[in-house]
Each structure stands twice: as structure tokens, then as C-alpha cells.
Motif scaffolding. Structure first.
Motif, PDB file in Angstrom:
ATOM      1  N   THR A  56      -4.193 -15.406   1.900  1.00 20.68           N
ATOM      2  CA  THR A  56      -3.380 -14.549   1.043  1.00 20.68           C
ATOM      3  C   THR A  56      -2.988 -13.262   1.766  1.00 20.68           C
ATOM      4  OG1 THR A  56      -5.380 -13.622   0.053  1.00 20.68           O
ATOM      5  CG2 THR A  56      -4.328 -15.483  -1.098  1.00 20.68           C
ATOM      6  N   ILE A  58      -0.516 -11.456   3.477  1.00 15.85           N
ATOM      7  CA  ILE A  58       0.937 -11.668   3.476  1.00 15.85           C
ATOM      8  C   ILE A  58       1.654 -10.925   4.595  1.00 15.85           C
ATOM      9  CG2 ILE A  58       0.992 -12.168   1.020  1.00 15.85           C
ATOM     10  CD1 ILE A  58       2.185  -9.286   0.676  1.00 15.85           C
ATOM     11  N   ILE A  62      -1.608  -6.318   4.313  1.00 19.04           N
ATOM     12  CA  ILE A  62      -1.820  -6.504   2.882  1.00 19.04           C
ATOM     13  C   ILE A  62      -2.292  -7.923   2.600  1.00 19.04           C
ATOM     14  CG2 ILE A  62      -0.754  -6.368   0.590  1.00 19.04           C
ATOM     15  CD1 ILE A  62      -0.425  -3.752   2.141  1.00 19.04           C
ATOM     16  N   ILE A  64      -3.064 -10.429  -0.965  1.00 22.65           N
ATOM     17  CA  ILE A  64      -2.945 -10.511  -2.426  1.00 22.65           C
ATOM     18  C   ILE A  64      -3.624 -11.797  -2.900  1.00 22.65           C
ATOM     19  CG2 ILE A  64      -1.416 -10.415  -4.420  1.00 22.65           C
ATOM     20  CD1 ILE A  64       0.681  -9.056  -2.695  1.00 22.65           C
ATOM     21  N   LEU A 116       3.271  -9.776  -9.345  1.00 22.03           N
ATOM     22  CA  LEU A 116       3.372  -9.934  -7.894  1.00 22.03           C
ATOM     23  C   LEU A 116       4.613  -9.219  -7.366  1.00 22.03           C
ATOM     24  CD1 LEU A 116       2.262 -11.242  -5.316  1.00 22.03           C
ATOM     25  CD2 LEU A 116       3.612 -13.270  -5.879  1.00 22.03           C
ATOM     26  N   SER A 117       5.712  -9.329  -8.059  1.00 25.66           N
ATOM     27  CA  SER A 117       6.958  -8.685  -7.661  1.00 25.66           C
ATOM     28  C   SER A 117       6.816  -7.163  -7.648  1.00 25.66           C
ATOM     29  CB  SER A 117       8.075  -9.108  -8.612  1.00 25.66           C
ATOM     30  OG  SER A 117       9.246  -8.400  -8.346  1.00 25.66           O
ATOM     31  N   ILE A 119       4.021  -5.372  -7.310  1.00 31.02           N
ATOM     32  CA  ILE A 119       3.146  -4.986  -6.201  1.00 31.02           C
ATOM     33  C   ILE A 119       3.922  -5.045  -4.892  1.00 31.02           C
ATOM     34  CG2 ILE A 119       1.125  -5.666  -4.837  1.00 31.02           C
ATOM     35  CD1 ILE A 119      -0.191  -6.531  -7.501  1.00 31.02           C
ATOM     36  N   THR A 120       4.685  -6.101  -4.699  1.00 27.86           N
ATOM     37  CA  THR A 120       5.472  -6.270  -3.482  1.00 27.86           C
ATOM     38  C   THR A 120       6.474  -5.141  -3.321  1.00 27.86           C
ATOM     39  OG1 THR A 120       5.191  -8.654  -3.634  1.00 27.86           O
ATOM     40  CG2 THR A 120       6.954  -7.875  -2.217  1.00 27.86           C
ATOM     41  N   ILE A 123       4.514  -2.125  -1.922  1.00 23.79           N
ATOM     42  CA  ILE A 123       3.990  -2.239  -0.565  1.00 23.79           C
ATOM     43  C   ILE A 123       5.071  -2.412   0.498  1.00 23.79           C
ATOM     44  CG2 ILE A 123       1.729  -3.047  -1.290  1.00 23.79           C
ATOM     45  CD1 ILE A 123       2.590  -5.883  -0.614  1.00 23.79           C
ATOM     46  N   LYS A 124       6.270  -2.794   0.103  1.00 27.10           N
ATOM     47  CA  LYS A 124       7.364  -2.893   1.075  1.00 27.10           C
ATOM     48  C   LYS A 124       7.888  -1.503   1.456  1.00 27.10           C
ATOM     49  CE  LYS A 124       9.142  -7.500   0.731  1.00 27.10           C
ATOM     50  NZ  LYS A 124      10.329  -8.322   0.609  1.00 27.10           N
ATOM     51  N   ARG A 129       3.142   2.537   1.146  1.00 27.36           N
ATOM     52  CA  ARG A 129       2.100   1.757   1.804  1.00 27.36           C
ATOM     53  C   ARG A 129       1.172   2.677   2.591  1.00 27.36           C
ATOM     54  NH1 ARG A 129       5.294  -1.629   4.013  1.00 27.36           N
ATOM     55  NH2 ARG A 129       5.321  -0.808   6.108  1.00 27.36           N
TER      56      ARG A 129
END
Length: 148
Positions: A56, A58, A62, A64, A116-117, A119-120, A123-124, A129
Motif C-alpha cells: 500500500t 503508493i 506515503i 495507505i 481515499l480521494s 487524502i490523495t 498528499i499530492k 505533504r
């Protein structure tokens, strides 16, 4: 839907370990402690089984990890800000510094994807981040997710 509906001060950890198994076990125990109908043994087993299928990690330092079980009442997020690099067999082969564990009911895939979206999205963003990686307390972690 906001991440802060699922991530609270009590679900933010700062583990001293950089061992993947220890971190996952500690995070699963925290998930059980905060409630939501989480059986720690079943959830830990599900997390490790998922991790065995494919890492996980990614990328971008990170990971997940996630598991959905019928007995879990509602979604939750447990965050771990690591004090050092953890080997995770990540897609980009880099060690992990931030871990966001998602747990929830087995029958709500669309809600899982929304979490999930979100969080992404955080972190992007390189600045968010970096802020997360340098967070020293739960309030700083939650601030990175504010407004989302």
C-alpha cells in the motif's frame, strides 16, 4: 464529506518504530481503541492480508493501508507520522514517512473511494505533504486536512 469527519486528534499517532509490521499493528490497535466496531484481531488480519496482495506504499513516501469488514460500523482514518524511514516495498521503491490507515464497512465502496480521494488530494500537494512530515502534534496533522 470532509476528512476531519473521519480523522480526529485521538487517531493520530507518532510511532517510534520504523518497522512496517509494528506500525500496522499499532495503527490497527488504535482503530480498535477509538471504536467503530473494530475487532482488533480481525482488522489486523485483514490489513496484513491486503498488504500481502500488494504494497500500500503508493509513492511520495506515503502508504495507505486499508481494510473493509462487515462488522465495522463507519469509516475511520488513523494517521501515523513516522520519525524515520520505514521500508514498505512502495511503488517508487522509496521508504515511507506518512501512513494513513482507512477502515470501514465492506458494503460502502463509494464512500471509501471518496475518503481515499480526499487524502490523495492533500498528499499530492508538496507543501501540505512537507507540513505533515514535519508535524509534531495531532493539531498540525489535522490542520493539513482543514477545509477538505
Amino acid at each position: 464529506m470532509r476528512i476531519l469527519d473521519y480523522l480526529t486528534e485521538s487517531s493520530v499517532l507518532f510511532p517510534s518504530s520504523t518497522n512496517k509490521q509494528e506500525i500496522l499493528t499499532q495503527m490497527a490497535a488504535k482503530a480498535s481503541e477509538i471504536g467503530h466496531g473494530v475487532d482488533v484481531q480481525a482488522f489486523t488480519k485483514a490489513i496484513f492480508e491486503r498488504e500481502a496482495i500488494m504494497s500500500t506504499g503508493i509513492g511520495l513516501q506515503i502508504a495507505i493501508p486499508h481494510a473493509k469488514l462487515p462488522a465495522i460500523e463507519d469509516f475511520f482514518v488513523v494517521a501515523a507520522i513516522l520519525g524515520g524511514d520505514a521500508e514498505w516495498d512502495a511503488l517508487d521503491k522509496k521508504p515511507v514517512r506518512l501512513v494513513f490507515m482507512i477502515g470501514g464497512p465492506a458494503d460502502k465502496q463509494s464512500d471509501y473511494l471518496k475518503i481515499l480521494s480526499k487524502i490523495t488530494l492533500v498528499i499530492k500537494n508538496p507543501a501540505r505533504r512537507k507540513a505533515l512530515m514535519h508535524a509534531k502534534d495531532a493539531a498540525a496533522v489535522l490542520a493539513a486536512f482543514d477545509e477538505l
